[in-house]
Design an enzyme around this catalytic site. Structure first.
Site, PDB file in Angstrom:
ATOM      1  N   GLU A 265     -36.875-126.926 -90.352  1.00 37.66           N
ATOM      2  CA  GLU A 265     -37.665-127.847 -90.711  1.00 37.66           C
ATOM      3  C   GLU A 265     -37.382-128.633 -91.707  1.00 37.66           C
ATOM      4  O   GLU A 265     -37.577-129.995 -91.917  1.00 37.66           O
ATOM      5  CB  GLU A 265     -39.179-127.288 -90.504  1.00 37.66           C
ATOM      6  CG  GLU A 265     -39.567-126.625 -89.400  1.00 37.66           C
ATOM      7  CD  GLU A 265     -39.155-127.188 -88.271  1.00 37.66           C
ATOM      8  OE1 GLU A 265     -39.417-128.346 -88.081  1.00 37.66           O
ATOM      9  OE2 GLU A 265     -39.230-126.765 -86.858  1.00 37.66           O
ATOM     10  N   HIS A 268     -35.251-131.449 -91.209  1.00 39.86           N
ATOM     11  CA  HIS A 268     -35.975-132.594 -90.614  1.00 39.86           C
ATOM     12  C   HIS A 268     -36.458-133.417 -91.616  1.00 39.86           C
ATOM     13  O   HIS A 268     -36.345-134.782 -91.667  1.00 39.86           O
ATOM     14  CB  HIS A 268     -36.710-132.243 -89.486  1.00 39.86           C
ATOM     15  CG  HIS A 268     -36.369-131.602 -88.294  1.00 39.86           C
ATOM     16  ND1 HIS A 268     -35.802-132.392 -87.399  1.00 39.86           N
ATOM     17  CD2 HIS A 268     -36.680-130.397 -87.501  1.00 39.86           C
ATOM     18  CE1 HIS A 268     -35.231-131.820 -86.191  1.00 39.86           C
ATOM     19  NE2 HIS A 268     -35.867-130.440 -86.350  1.00 39.86           N
ATOM     20  N   GLU A 294     -32.384-133.854 -84.801  1.00 37.94           N
ATOM     21  CA  GLU A 294     -31.839-132.505 -84.669  1.00 37.94           C
ATOM     22  C   GLU A 294     -30.571-132.170 -85.475  1.00 37.94           C
ATOM     23  O   GLU A 294     -30.560-130.832 -85.879  1.00 37.94           O
ATOM     24  CB  GLU A 294     -31.807-132.089 -83.224  1.00 37.94           C
ATOM     25  CG  GLU A 294     -31.692-130.390 -82.940  1.00 37.94           C
ATOM     26  CD  GLU A 294     -33.152-129.838 -83.326  1.00 37.94           C
ATOM     27  OE1 GLU A 294     -34.040-130.546 -83.718  1.00 37.94           O
ATOM     28  OE2 GLU A 294     -33.251-128.662 -83.026  1.00 37.94           O
TER      29      GLU A 294
END
Ligand code: ZN
Length: 501
Positions: A265, A268, A294
């Protein structure tokens, strides 16, 4: 109004729409982190209302009247303004193709399907979900026809998540990936398996949390422009480039699951913290596709977080985080443990070697359902057969088979391929990083991530939607989508790990 005034007006309107979007994201974030259970019904309403307001603001007469003349004046605009008009016009053209009645029907069917799916998965009862899925497939066909496409109908849906990608390209890349990864997984499973009894301990939640937070700060995630919270399913979200949040879940019987999801995460989130300030509150402060988004999470999670130099640096910290639990361990032991390959039933738990195979299965099945080659009622049988072929496992029930993912119940057809594309892009970018950054692994083993983050900021993050994904990949690596680097990466990492030649 001259073009300068039009741009000014357009920026103001897009800024308002973006603010509504941020408020929506905050409601979603809260729904999954802090909201009390009885708040669910009201929250559903609030989200529906704000979504409708945002849609209405965007497909308004005013936006149409602003972009129509600006499209004719593109060559007179500055580079940034031209990109902004192009991105907005692209979004606008797609948004107005879906009549409000259709959007409402889809949302209604979707929310019923989602509820049915939650129960069906709990009871492993595919027939209870099947009629909903059938309706959704019909609506997906309708949606594709409304949006328009060239060639295969699936292209219209793929375009929603991966602009410019076609089913032909994906299928030809996946064919090679499926064969090569299938072979690699087979030989790994036939090789001697590591014996890792030290993993069977209780890893206190707080210690896991603190260790993850330390790594977040080290890799460059700005904790004054973000935070980490607990949620059932880890995710990242942004309300602004100065407020980009992530979540994770901690399992006390698993030393690495929370940490790896934190790194994923964070990959991201680093992307979203890296958009240009001048693009804030516009569609340019977004990733051009899910695949490239991604690629950032996979790169930090896998190429960095599952590498030996990373653990050469962090072993002492890991040992200090869990006093007395890891005293006799080497960095190599951690590297071995964090890169175990297993044939498994569940995509979200899959390792690097098997992950794409789970994606290929879903891609082939959703294509077949969309084209009508596969009847929805026959999905479980087709799923189980493909699991046998691709992964060599027997599916015990539909909860562990075709009912495991939320995507189809949420009408996200064309989404799955982006996970595998992200893996492929990550390796293409990473290959170039190793070529361009001198002594790359030396800096990682010293815990210095600044050069890596700087490279990603420059080649990917700051671009936002000023380029499409194929343009970003081509500019950064000199090549188009290519499975070669990922397959090379897997082979050169896993063959030595499992003593294969
Ligand atoms: Zn992700």
């Amino acid at each position: 109004m001259n073009s300068g005034e039009r741009i000014q007006r357009l920026r103001e309107r897009l800024g308002e729409i973006s603010d509504v979007g941020s408020a929506l994201s905050l409601l979603h974030w809260d729904q999954q982190t802090h909201m009390p259970p009885k708040g669910a019904e009201g929250r559903g309403r609030q989200i529906a209302t704000l979504s409708a307001i945002r849609h209405r603001l965007f497909v308004s007469r005013e936006i149409a009247d602003l972009i129509a003349p600006l499209r004719e004046e593109l060559d007179r605009l500055s580079d940034g303004d031209r990109k902004l008009v192009e991105a907005t016009a692209y979004d606008y053209d797609r948004a107005v193709k879906l009549p409000e009645k259709f959007v409402q029907d889809l949302a209604q069917t979707e929310s019923e399907a989602f509820e049915a799916w939650v129960d069906a998965r709990r009871n492993s009862d595919f027939p209870a979900f099947s009629p909903h899925l059938e309706k959704l497939v019909t609506l997906q066909r309708e949606k594709a026809d409304l949006l328009g496409y060239e060639g295969d109908r699936y292209n219209a849906l793929l375009e929603t998540f991966e602009r410019g990608m076609t089913v032909e390209k994906v299928a030809s890349v996946f064919e090679v990936v499926g064969q090569e990864q299938g072979r690699l997984v087979k030989s790994i499973c036939e090789a001697e398996q590591p014996h890792l009894p030290w993993l069977d301990q209780v890893w206190p939640s707080e210690n896991q949390w603190d260790f993850g937070m330390k790594i977040l700060a080290d890799i460059g995630y700005d904790l004054e422009a973000g935070r980490q919270d607990h949620s059932e399913h880890p995710f990242s979200t942004d309300f602004d480039i100065f407020d980009v949040r992530i979540t994770t879940r901690v399992h006390e019987d698993d030393l690495f699951s929370a940490l790896m999801s934190t790194l994923h995460e964070a990959g991201h989130a680093l992307y979203e913290q890296g958009f240009l300030k001048e693009d804030a509150r516009t569609p340019l402060a977004e990733a051009p596709s899910l695949g490239i988004h991604e690629s950032q999470s996979r790169l930090w999670e896998n190429m960095i977080g599952r590498s030996l130099p990373f653990w050469e640096h962090y072993l002492p910290d890991l040992q200090a985080a869990f006093p007395g639990q890891l005293d006799d361990l080497s960095a190599r032991d951690v590297y071995r443990a964090i890169n175990q390959v297993r044939r498994s039933l569940i995509r979200v738990e899959a390792d690097e070697c098997t992950y794409n195979l789970h994606v290929i299965l879903r891609f082939e099945l959703e294509r077949a359902m969309l084209s009508g080659d596969l009847a929805v009622a026959d999905l479980p049988g087709a799923w189980n057969e493909k699991m046998r072929q691709l992964l060599g496992v027997e599916v015990p029930d539909d909860a562990h088979g075709c009912l495991q993912d939320v995507h189809w119940s949420s009408a996200c057809f064309g989404y799955f391929p982006t996970y595998a594309l992200g893996n492929l892009y990550s390796a293409q970018l990473f290959e170039r990083i190793l070529e361009e950054i001198p002594d790359f692994w030396g800096s990682i083993s010293e815990g210095d991530f600044t050069v890596l983050l700087g490279w990603l900021r420059h080649k990917v993050h700051r671009i936002g939607r000023r380029m499409t994904t194929p343009e970003i990949v081509r500019t950064a690596t000199g090549a188009d989508l290519d499975s070669g680097p990922y397959l090379k990466y897997l082979n050169s990492k896993y063959k030595p790990l499992y003593g294969l030649s």
